[in-house]
Design a protein around this motif. Structure first.
Motif, PDB file in Angstrom:
ATOM      1  N   SER A 223      10.627  -8.071 -24.094  1.00 45.95           N
ATOM      2  CA  SER A 223      11.097  -6.817 -22.802  1.00 45.95           C
ATOM      3  C   SER A 223      10.790  -7.586 -21.298  1.00 45.95           C
ATOM      4  O   SER A 223      11.005  -8.671 -21.344  1.00 45.95           O
ATOM      5  N   THR A 224      10.892  -6.598 -20.432  1.00 45.19           N
ATOM      6  CA  THR A 224      10.866  -7.184 -19.277  1.00 45.19           C
ATOM      7  C   THR A 224       9.413  -7.769 -19.125  1.00 45.19           C
ATOM      8  O   THR A 224       9.162  -8.791 -18.203  1.00 45.19           O
ATOM      9  N   VAL A 225       8.277  -7.580 -19.623  1.00 45.52           N
ATOM     10  CA  VAL A 225       6.983  -8.257 -19.622  1.00 45.52           C
ATOM     11  C   VAL A 225       7.202  -9.730 -19.959  1.00 45.52           C
ATOM     12  O   VAL A 225       6.681 -10.797 -19.329  1.00 45.52           O
ATOM     13  N   SER A 226       7.786 -10.082 -21.236  1.00 46.25           N
ATOM     14  CA  SER A 226       8.079 -11.325 -21.438  1.00 46.25           C
ATOM     15  C   SER A 226       9.107 -12.093 -20.538  1.00 46.25           C
ATOM     16  O   SER A 226       8.690 -13.390 -20.571  1.00 46.25           O
ATOM     17  N   MET A 227       9.922 -11.286 -20.338  1.00 42.68           N
ATOM     18  CA  MET A 227      11.033 -11.871 -19.450  1.00 42.68           C
ATOM     19  C   MET A 227      10.464 -12.390 -18.148  1.00 42.68           C
ATOM     20  O   MET A 227      10.899 -13.255 -17.732  1.00 42.68           O
ATOM     21  N   LYS A 228       9.543 -11.757 -17.393  1.00 38.13           N
ATOM     22  CA  LYS A 228       8.920 -12.217 -16.457  1.00 38.13           C
ATOM     23  C   LYS A 228       8.189 -13.652 -16.706  1.00 38.13           C
ATOM     24  O   LYS A 228       7.979 -14.510 -15.631  1.00 38.13           O
ATOM     25  N   GLU A 229       7.589 -13.720 -17.805  1.00 46.63           N
ATOM     26  CA  GLU A 229       6.999 -15.012 -18.051  1.00 46.63           C
ATOM     27  C   GLU A 229       7.879 -16.260 -18.181  1.00 46.63           C
ATOM     28  O   GLU A 229       7.559 -17.340 -18.166  1.00 46.63           O
ATOM     29  N   GLU A 230       9.313 -15.871 -18.502  1.00 44.04           N
ATOM     30  CA  GLU A 230      10.121 -16.935 -18.668  1.00 44.04           C
ATOM     31  C   GLU A 230      11.091 -16.850 -17.347  1.00 44.04           C
ATOM     32  O   GLU A 230      12.182 -17.453 -17.431  1.00 44.04           O
ATOM     33  N   SER A 231      10.604 -16.469 -16.172  1.00 43.38           N
ATOM     34  CA  SER A 231      11.224 -16.724 -14.943  1.00 43.38           C
ATOM     35  C   SER A 231      10.230 -16.925 -13.783  1.00 43.38           C
ATOM     36  O   SER A 231       9.091 -17.012 -13.879  1.00 43.38           O
ATOM     37  N   GLU A 232      10.874 -17.492 -12.691  1.00 40.11           N
ATOM     38  CA  GLU A 232      10.085 -17.711 -11.355  1.00 40.11           C
ATOM     39  C   GLU A 232      10.667 -17.064 -10.215  1.00 40.11           C
ATOM     40  O   GLU A 232      11.876 -16.802 -10.304  1.00 40.11           O
ATOM     41  N   LYS A 233       9.961 -16.834  -9.352  1.00 44.78           N
ATOM     42  CA  LYS A 233      10.503 -15.995  -7.906  1.00 44.78           C
ATOM     43  C   LYS A 233      11.267 -17.020  -7.021  1.00 44.78           C
ATOM     44  O   LYS A 233      10.968 -18.221  -7.304  1.00 44.78           O
ATOM     45  N   ILE A 234      12.219 -16.703  -6.497  1.00 41.53           N
ATOM     46  CA  ILE A 234      13.078 -17.477  -5.751  1.00 41.53           C
ATOM     47  C   ILE A 234      13.398 -16.569  -4.371  1.00 41.53           C
ATOM     48  O   ILE A 234      13.262 -15.587  -4.492  1.00 41.53           O
ATOM     49  N   LYS A 235      14.086 -17.527  -3.532  1.00 38.38           N
ATOM     50  CA  LYS A 235      14.198 -16.792  -2.198  1.00 38.38           C
ATOM     51  C   LYS A 235      15.551 -16.468  -2.168  1.00 38.38           C
ATOM     52  O   LYS A 235      16.436 -17.117  -2.874  1.00 38.38           O
ATOM     53  N   GLU A 247      11.488  -5.858 -12.470  1.00 39.38           N
ATOM     54  CA  GLU A 247       9.858  -5.435 -12.215  1.00 39.38           C
ATOM     55  C   GLU A 247       9.446  -5.197 -13.752  1.00 39.38           C
ATOM     56  O   GLU A 247       9.993  -4.582 -14.529  1.00 39.38           O
ATOM     57  N   ALA A 248       8.550  -6.059 -14.092  1.00 40.77           N
ATOM     58  CA  ALA A 248       7.883  -5.756 -15.409  1.00 40.77           C
ATOM     59  C   ALA A 248       6.877  -4.721 -15.507  1.00 40.77           C
ATOM     60  O   ALA A 248       6.468  -4.285 -14.557  1.00 40.77           O
ATOM     61  N   GLY A 249       6.913  -4.348 -16.756  1.00 42.98           N
ATOM     62  CA  GLY A 249       5.917  -3.256 -17.170  1.00 42.98           C
ATOM     63  C   GLY A 249       6.610  -1.783 -17.679  1.00 42.98           C
ATOM     64  O   GLY A 249       7.683  -1.947 -18.048  1.00 42.98           O
ATOM     65  N   ASN A 250       5.945  -0.740 -17.555  1.00 42.13           N
ATOM     66  CA  ASN A 250       6.503   0.474 -18.221  1.00 42.13           C
ATOM     67  C   ASN A 250       6.309   1.716 -17.281  1.00 42.13           C
ATOM     68  O   ASN A 250       5.206   2.091 -17.142  1.00 42.13           O
ATOM     69  N   GLY A 315       9.942  -9.567  -3.479  1.00 42.81           N
ATOM     70  CA  GLY A 315       9.385 -10.345  -4.680  1.00 42.81           C
ATOM     71  C   GLY A 315      10.213 -10.378  -6.054  1.00 42.81           C
ATOM     72  O   GLY A 315      10.047 -11.015  -6.894  1.00 42.81           O
ATOM     73  N   ALA A 316      10.964  -9.220  -6.091  1.00 45.45           N
ATOM     74  CA  ALA A 316      11.662  -9.226  -7.636  1.00 45.45           C
ATOM     75  C   ALA A 316      12.806 -10.008  -7.916  1.00 45.45           C
ATOM     76  O   ALA A 316      13.090 -10.061  -9.051  1.00 45.45           O
ATOM     77  N   LEU A 317      13.230 -10.854  -6.993  1.00 46.16           N
ATOM     78  CA  LEU A 317      14.168 -11.770  -7.220  1.00 46.16           C
ATOM     79  C   LEU A 317      13.652 -13.022  -7.992  1.00 46.16           C
ATOM     80  O   LEU A 317      12.785 -13.726  -7.376  1.00 46.16           O
ATOM     81  N   ARG A 318      14.221 -13.338  -9.132  1.00 49.42           N
ATOM     82  CA  ARG A 318      13.799 -14.527  -9.897  1.00 49.42           C
ATOM     83  C   ARG A 318      14.813 -15.009 -10.623  1.00 49.42           C
ATOM     84  O   ARG A 318      16.019 -14.471 -10.725  1.00 49.42           O
TER      85      ARG A 318
END
Length: 322
Positions: A223-235, A247-250, A315-318
């Protein structure tokens, strides 16, 4: 005598014709573009409006002459791929891309015919049909599984499958389990419960149908939750095709940068694609800031970032680590 009169008559006619020709040439010289309302260009030269939002009129040089303004300045209705369908803004050109890159894959991806609706997994029309400008022919499973994060994972998986980068088809489940396609292909299957694990239960199968079964398992447990763990913030200035706003969560959501272009002065613009829930076809989004122009311009990006169906915080851009 009659012959002489005939010669005089002919001379008068010739003088009249010559006078009309001279008059026409004089008028054309004074206004060479009278009678032509727009410039005729080829499809490759067609461009829309500038980043300031000013519409440009364009005449397509294929088929009947049609002057395009508003959305039509950016959409070639006859285009069958993303690159053919969506035209760049005036003064912009698409960024360079390697032949086997994700960018090239997305630009050449088949699109449904112009004006087609976004369909749900069950074949029904999505309720909101005002958010998109085009629909990708990305495979959609018949269960309510392939939602927003799943659609992005499907894009990457289809790209890796096509380019035979099978070892890169690997996704993290919400419980932290790493589901690797190459292991699934070998015959292992995933046992879920308090913690997911591999069990050896089947024969080697590298068919596309088996790949689809693997993806349905991923959709069910990532889900978006696990996807966040497989990504990093960028500028923002580091953005490239394949990056995401997440945006991770529900309820969470994710949209994907599916194409980019740049002006000679270095200004950048990008297109966003999304899936959503219920599970639905992957589609190209409008830009709420100027709905006639689907491009999002880097210079106008502020947070919260508004997309047609979701608003993202700073901060959502990853960037995904696939």
């Amino acid at each position: 005598m009659a012959g002489k009169k005939m010669k005089e008559k002919d001379a008068i006619i010739y003088s009249g014709v010559l006078g009309l020709v001279v008059l026409f040439l004089f008028l054309f010289a004074m206004n060479p573009f009278s009678g032509f309302e727009s410039e005729t260009v080829t499809e490759g030269d067609m461009q829309g409006k500038s980043a300031s939002g000013t519409a440009a009129a364009v005449e397509v040089a294929t088929g009947p002459s049609v002057t395009a303004t508003g959305p039509a300045a950016f959409i070639n209705a006859g285009g069958s791929t993303l690159e053919e369908r969506i035209l760049t803004p005036a003064g912009f050109a698409r960024t360079e891309a390697e032949t086997d890159s994700l960018t090239a894959f997305l630009r050449s991806y088949p699109m449904k015919k112009d004006g087609k609706p976004v369909l749900l997994y069950n074949g029904k029309k999505k309720e909101n049909q005002s958010a998109h400008v085009a629909v990708f022919k990305l495979p959609l499973e018949k269960e309510d599984l392939q939602q927003c994060a799943d659609s992005v994972m499907r894009i990457y998986a289809e790209y890796f499958w096509k380019t035979e980068q099978y070892d890169r088809i690997s996704y993290r489940f919400v419980d932290g389990f790493q589901a690797e396609y190459v292991k699934w292909r070998e015959g292992y299957r995933i046992q879920t419960g308090s913690a997911s694990s591999w069990v050896d239960s089947d024969a080697y199968d590298d068919s596309y149908a088996n790949f689809q079964k693997y993806m349905r398992m991923v959709f069910a447990y990532a889900s978006t939750v696990s996807m966040k763990e497989e990504s990093e913030k960028i500028k923002p200035d580091a953005m490239q095709v394949g990056d995401i706003f997440l945006e991770a969560g529900n309820p969470g959501h994710v949209v994907m940068v599916v194409d980019m272009c740049e002006s000679e002065s270095g200004d950048k613009a990008f297109l966003l694609g999304q899936g959503y829930m219920p599970a639905q076809e992957f589609h190209l989004l409008k830009n709420p800031a100027h709905e006639d122009d689907p491009w999002y311009y880097a210079g106008e990006i502020t947070y919260p970032l508004e997309t047609p169906e979701y608003t993202f915080k700073k901060g959502a851009l990853r960037r995904l680590k696939y």
